[in-house]
Design a protein around this motif. Structure first.
Motif, short mmCIF file in Angstrom:
data_model
loop_
_atom_site.label_atom_id
_atom_site.label_comp_id
_atom_site.label_asym_id
_atom_site.label_seq_id
_atom_site.Cartn_x
_atom_site.Cartn_y
_atom_site.Cartn_z
N LEU A 218 -14.59 29.71 7.76
CA LEU A 218 -14.29 28.52 8.58
C LEU A 218 -15.40 28.34 9.59
O LEU A 218 -15.88 29.30 10.18
CB LEU A 218 -12.94 28.73 9.29
CG LEU A 218 -12.54 27.72 10.38
CD1 LEU A 218 -12.34 26.32 9.78
CD2 LEU A 218 -11.25 28.17 11.08
N ALA A 219 -15.82 27.09 9.78
CA ALA A 219 -16.83 26.78 10.80
C ALA A 219 -16.14 26.21 12.03
O ALA A 219 -15.44 25.20 11.95
CB ALA A 219 -17.85 25.78 10.26
N THR A 220 -16.30 26.89 13.15
CA THR A 220 -15.68 26.47 14.42
C THR A 220 -16.38 25.24 14.98
O THR A 220 -17.61 25.19 15.00
CB THR A 220 -15.78 27.64 15.43
OG1 THR A 220 -15.10 28.77 14.91
CG2 THR A 220 -15.17 27.26 16.78
N HIS A 221 -15.64 24.31 15.46
CA HIS A 221 -16.14 23.00 15.94
C HIS A 221 -17.53 22.65 15.40
O HIS A 221 -18.53 22.71 16.09
CB HIS A 221 -16.03 22.81 17.45
CG HIS A 221 -16.48 23.95 18.33
ND1 HIS A 221 -17.69 24.57 18.22
CD2 HIS A 221 -15.85 24.53 19.38
CE1 HIS A 221 -17.79 25.49 19.17
NE2 HIS A 221 -16.69 25.49 19.88
N LEU A 222 -17.51 22.21 14.13
CA LEU A 222 -18.74 21.84 13.43
C LEU A 222 -19.61 20.93 14.30
O LEU A 222 -19.11 19.98 14.91
CB LEU A 222 -18.39 21.12 12.12
CG LEU A 222 -19.56 20.86 11.17
CD1 LEU A 222 -20.11 22.14 10.58
CD2 LEU A 222 -19.14 19.91 10.05
N TYR A 223 -20.89 21.22 14.33
CA TYR A 223 -21.94 20.53 15.08
C TYR A 223 -22.03 20.99 16.54
O TYR A 223 -23.09 20.89 17.14
CB TYR A 223 -21.80 18.99 15.07
CG TYR A 223 -22.36 18.33 13.86
CD1 TYR A 223 -23.74 18.13 13.71
CD2 TYR A 223 -21.52 17.89 12.83
CE1 TYR A 223 -24.26 17.52 12.58
CE2 TYR A 223 -22.04 17.27 11.69
CZ TYR A 223 -23.39 17.10 11.58
OH TYR A 223 -23.90 16.49 10.47
N SER A 224 -20.93 21.45 17.14
CA SER A 224 -20.99 21.86 18.54
C SER A 224 -21.37 23.33 18.61
O SER A 224 -20.76 24.16 17.94
CB SER A 224 -19.64 21.64 19.23
OG SER A 224 -19.33 20.26 19.26
N ALA A 225 -22.39 23.64 19.44
CA ALA A 225 -22.85 25.02 19.62
C ALA A 225 -23.21 25.67 18.28
O ALA A 225 -22.79 26.78 17.97
CB ALA A 225 -21.81 25.86 20.36
N MET A 226 -23.98 24.95 17.50
CA MET A 226 -24.25 25.40 16.13
C MET A 226 -25.63 24.89 15.70
O MET A 226 -25.99 23.75 15.98
CB MET A 226 -23.16 24.80 15.24
CG MET A 226 -23.18 25.26 13.82
SD MET A 226 -21.77 24.54 12.94
CE MET A 226 -20.46 25.65 13.40
N SER A 227 -26.39 25.75 15.02
CA SER A 227 -27.74 25.37 14.59
C SER A 227 -27.72 24.29 13.53
O SER A 227 -26.85 24.25 12.67
CB SER A 227 -28.47 26.60 14.03
OG SER A 227 -27.66 27.24 13.06
N GLY A 228 -28.71 23.40 13.61
CA GLY A 228 -28.98 22.46 12.55
C GLY A 228 -30.31 22.85 11.91
O GLY A 228 -30.70 24.02 11.95
N VAL A 229 -31.02 21.88 11.35
CA VAL A 229 -32.32 22.17 10.74
C VAL A 229 -33.29 22.63 11.83
O VAL A 229 -33.37 22.02 12.89
CB VAL A 229 -32.88 20.91 10.04
CG1 VAL A 229 -34.27 21.17 9.49
CG2 VAL A 229 -31.94 20.44 8.95
N THR A 230 -34.00 23.75 11.56
CA THR A 230 -35.03 24.20 12.52
C THR A 230 -36.36 24.33 11.78
O THR A 230 -36.39 24.45 10.55
CB THR A 230 -34.69 25.57 13.12
OG1 THR A 230 -34.35 26.48 12.07
CG2 THR A 230 -33.54 25.46 14.12
N ARG A 231 -37.43 24.33 12.56
CA ARG A 231 -38.76 24.55 11.97
C ARG A 231 -39.36 25.79 12.58
O ARG A 231 -39.36 25.96 13.80
CB ARG A 231 -39.65 23.34 12.26
CG ARG A 231 -40.10 22.64 11.01
CD ARG A 231 -40.98 21.48 11.32
NE ARG A 231 -42.36 21.91 11.50
CZ ARG A 231 -43.37 21.06 11.63
NH1 ARG A 231 -43.15 19.76 11.62
NH2 ARG A 231 -44.60 21.50 11.80
N ARG A 232 -39.81 26.67 11.75
CA ARG A 232 -40.53 27.86 12.22
C ARG A 232 -41.91 27.77 11.61
O ARG A 232 -42.06 27.87 10.40
CB ARG A 232 -39.81 29.13 11.78
CG ARG A 232 -38.40 29.17 12.35
CD ARG A 232 -37.60 30.37 11.92
NE ARG A 232 -36.20 30.18 12.33
CZ ARG A 232 -35.24 31.05 12.10
NH1 ARG A 232 -35.48 32.17 11.48
NH2 ARG A 232 -34.01 30.79 12.50
#
Ligand SMILES: [Zn+2]
Length: 400
Positions: A218-232
């Motif tokens: 289960l993903a807790t409050h999707l989008y809130s306090a959660m990584s999206g696409v990142t670039r390294r």
């Protein structure tokens, strides 16, 4: 009226069932259990009639992530706080909820668990408590949001095994799957019947997948306090949000207050995950059901000061949100009005889907013979007119 032991016949309403809407249907309740849902009237000697007044008769709302309301937070650690939160949310249609903690010391968390056990038998006029959701303290510091940084740490088996040994009431634990020790933690939770949930996380896809395979379903409050696409350097990585979309069997919960997520994102989530994989949550803090102004997130003495305005709780610099002040009726309304979903899909995400996620669908989540009589009556604008918990009417709107 004391309806606890009686036979109740709910008439003159449109019954929302797993198969659709039964116009002018009937629901029969005996000793807190639904004994019949029908499109024709059954004669029942001695039944108390509850007239739904042409409104909807729906399964009660299930909130699997809620911190407070009515001026109280579960982490106030008083029985009064627990009972008042249960009462205020029942007014808005919640019949079952999972009291949720914030990051804190092990002692604070254990205190909340003890208060929960004390409050449960006294909770006779509010939403039913279904078990505790521990949110933290094993989070990514970078994604802490409104959680107090001084308590954020990696999973420590000595600590979590001790906390779990102190209570049978923990049903869910939100943590970041990429932390050192987070995988054995999830395995331990699963072995104890506790649902691990990925939260406040900076994980990339590979870490989420490993977490999922070890119990973080289960993903807790999707989008809130959660990584999206990142670039390294030059390379892009999918974050937790994209991972929740890619992994078909991952459930997600969303704060559908209409503020945390704008309409296009609500639509996107619904399009990808569908009503069987989305639970609507309030994530409400103590300001739910209260007027705007200054408030506190978490414990009244030690919590962070926040501001309630524009229908949401904000950090003092107003640069991020600090929980919501939503109630469940508002979540349903938002999904219909902003995301354009049907009434039955919105209700499913507020009833059956959270029941399935939390493994209580054998007795909650739909108007089905044999289940608890957790029922709400509301009009076309989702204004709540009556709330019934296990056959007992705990709220009735004043007659206007
Ligand atoms: Zn929360």
């Amino acid at each position: 009226m004391d309806t606890k032991q009686s036979l109740i016949k709910i008439v003159n309403g449109h019954v929302i069932t797993p198969d659709g809407i039964t116009r002018n249907g009937f629901v029969l309740v005996r000793e807190g259990i639904i004994i019949s849902v029908s499109d024709h009237e059954l004669e029942m000697e001695g039944a108390v009639i509850l007239d739904a007044g042409g409104k909807y008769i729906s399964p009660g709302f299930i909130d699997i992530h809620v911190h407070g309301g009515g001026g109280y937070d579960f982490m106030d650690n008083t029985v009064e706080a627990f009972l008042e939160i249960a009462k205020i949310h029942a007014r808005y249609g919640t019949t079952a909820l999972f009291p949720t903690t914030l990051t804190g010391s092990a002692e604070d968390i254990i205190k909340t668990l003890r208060t929960y056990d004390e409050a449960c038998p006294l909770n006779e006029s509010g939403s039913e408590f279904m078990g505790v959701h521990l949110e933290g303290p094993y989070f990514s510091m970078n994604q802490r949001g409104a959680q107090d940084p001084q308590w954020i740490r990696d999973p420590d088996p000595v600590e979590y095994e001790y906390i779990i040994s102190q209570s049978d009431s923990i049903k869910r634990w939100s943590a970041a799957p990429e932390l050192k020790g987070a995988i054995p933690f999830a395995r331990y939770l699963t072995s104890k019947g506790i649902l691990p949930s990925l939260a406040h996380t900076d994980a990339i896809y590979e870490e989420v997948l490993e977490g999922f395979e070890n119990g973080y379903t289960l993903a807790t409050h999707l989008y809130s306090a959660m990584s999206g696409v990142t670039r390294r350097n030059a390379y892009r990585f999918a974050g937790a949000v994209e991972s929740a979309f890619i992994i078909d069997d991952m459930d997600v919960e969303i704060i559908a207050d209409g503020i945390h997520l704008p309409a296009p994102l609500l639509k996107l989530i619904f399009k990808i995950k569908g009503p069987g994989k989305i639970a609507l949550i309030t994530d409400a803090m103590r300001g739910a059901g209260m007027p705007p102004g200054e408030s506190v997130i978490g414990n009244l003495q030690t919590g962070l000061k926040v501001i309630i305005e524009d229908g949401v709780s904000k950090m003092p610099d107003r640069k991020s949100f600090a929980g919501s002040v939503a109630t469940t009726d508002r979540l349903v309304r938002t999904m219909i009005q902003m995301a354009g979903v049907s009434l039955t899909d919105a209700i499913r995400m507020m009833t059956m889907t959270p029941a399935v996620i939390m493994k209580i669908a054998d007795r909650k989540g739909s108007l089905t013979k044999g289940k608890d009589a957790d029922i709400v009556i509301f009009d076309e604008y989702i204004n709540i007119h009556a709330t019934m918990v296990k056959g007992k009417i705990v709220y009735r709107a004043p007659v206007r």
